[in-house]
Design an enzyme around this catalytic site. Sequence first.
Site, short mmCIF file in Angstrom:
data_model
loop_
_atom_site.label_atom_id
_atom_site.label_comp_id
_atom_site.label_asym_id
_atom_site.label_seq_id
_atom_site.Cartn_x
_atom_site.Cartn_y
_atom_site.Cartn_z
N LYS A 114 7.25 -20.45 1.08
CA LYS A 114 6.08 -20.21 2.10
C LYS A 114 6.39 -20.93 3.35
O LYS A 114 5.84 -20.34 4.23
CB LYS A 114 4.89 -20.70 1.39
CG LYS A 114 4.29 -19.89 0.46
CD LYS A 114 3.01 -20.08 -0.36
CE LYS A 114 2.53 -19.30 -1.28
NZ LYS A 114 1.23 -19.51 -2.06
N LYS A 196 10.22 -9.21 -8.18
CA LYS A 196 9.10 -9.08 -8.52
C LYS A 196 8.03 -8.33 -7.82
O LYS A 196 8.03 -8.48 -6.46
CB LYS A 196 8.51 -10.47 -8.96
CG LYS A 196 7.25 -10.30 -9.75
CD LYS A 196 6.54 -11.84 -10.14
CE LYS A 196 5.21 -11.71 -10.06
NZ LYS A 196 4.85 -13.14 -10.11
N LYS A 199 1.85 -8.75 -4.44
CA LYS A 199 0.83 -8.27 -3.72
C LYS A 199 1.01 -8.61 -2.22
O LYS A 199 0.18 -8.16 -1.41
CB LYS A 199 -0.53 -8.91 -4.33
CG LYS A 199 -0.62 -10.38 -4.34
CD LYS A 199 -1.87 -10.53 -4.78
CE LYS A 199 -2.41 -12.21 -5.15
NZ LYS A 199 -3.32 -12.60 -5.36
#
Length: 332
Positions: A114, A196, A199
Amino acid sequence: MEERKILYSAIQPTNNLTIGNYIGPIRNWIALQNDYNCFFAVANMHAITLRQVPAELRQKTLEVLALYIACGVDPEKCVMYVQSHVPAHAELCWVLNTFTYVGEMERMTQFKDKSLRHAENINMGLMDYPVLMAADILLYQTDVVPVGLDQRQHVEIARDIAQRFNNAFTPTFKVPEALYAKVGAKINDLLDPAKKMSKSAENPNGSIFLSDDKDTIIRKCKRAVTDSDAEIKFDPEKKAGVSNLLSIYSAFTGKTIAAAEADFAGKGYGEFKLAVGEAVADKLAPIQTEQARLLADKTYLEGVLRSGAERAARAANKTLSKVYKKIGFYQL
Ligand code: TRP
């Protein structure tokens, strides 16, 4: 009667949840809610570690709760609540911070990841994310945490912190175990099936959101990346795209992969993709209708949250009070 074990999980009310969130965590919760005392949180305190639009965060909080219920999480059986409604999360997080080393937080995979993606906002909360998550889990004397692989390291750290605290004083926290879904249907991105389904993916066409309507779902399935050998066979290494669509089909119809392959033997990719899209859309339709019905009944949802916060706080404060006593906080 034997005491039921405690299960804890949470989802952040950020972005739109995808079919991966449903097939993975949420569906798993429904299967487990009869066997465990469950706590399911809406992790809005974790959400603000990345910038959110306040009005959207507020709205998504209710949407996630409505979704839990629409998917079949039973408010009579499970405690559902919003993380920020139980101040003990922030309070325990502070104490656990003093049992966590800066170096180990800097080494966390998700933090590093992140930090690269949000280089403009590497805030303390982002780094502290795993400690808050440890506080979530440890407050409830949790036995099991059903998580996907991406959260494995976070549960590991929660265990380490629990053990560290227990060793420094006397046993205070239950040391939780991660629980991996047995039927681990892993759902990948439609356009980049090596990744993967997320969202927060850059291209929304790679993800099917739980809020997508039938046309959108079918359009996304039709555009999904496959290959050029026109054979509908499960082989994640050589045929990642087709295998991902087969996984989705199998997860949404309840058929085995072998049965799914048999359904499409000799058929073309066009027909296959349409069938996958329809299977997903048909399964999601009643959930979407129920979620919308619940969202229109704010009084009901707030009632669930009030009672959830009360029940959660009762359990959490018990642990927090023990912790305060052990570390020497003067209590009145
Ligand atoms: N970090 C989790 C996620 O993004 C959400 C979460 C917050 C969580 N607290 C938790 C999951 C405690 C399990 C247990 O998926």
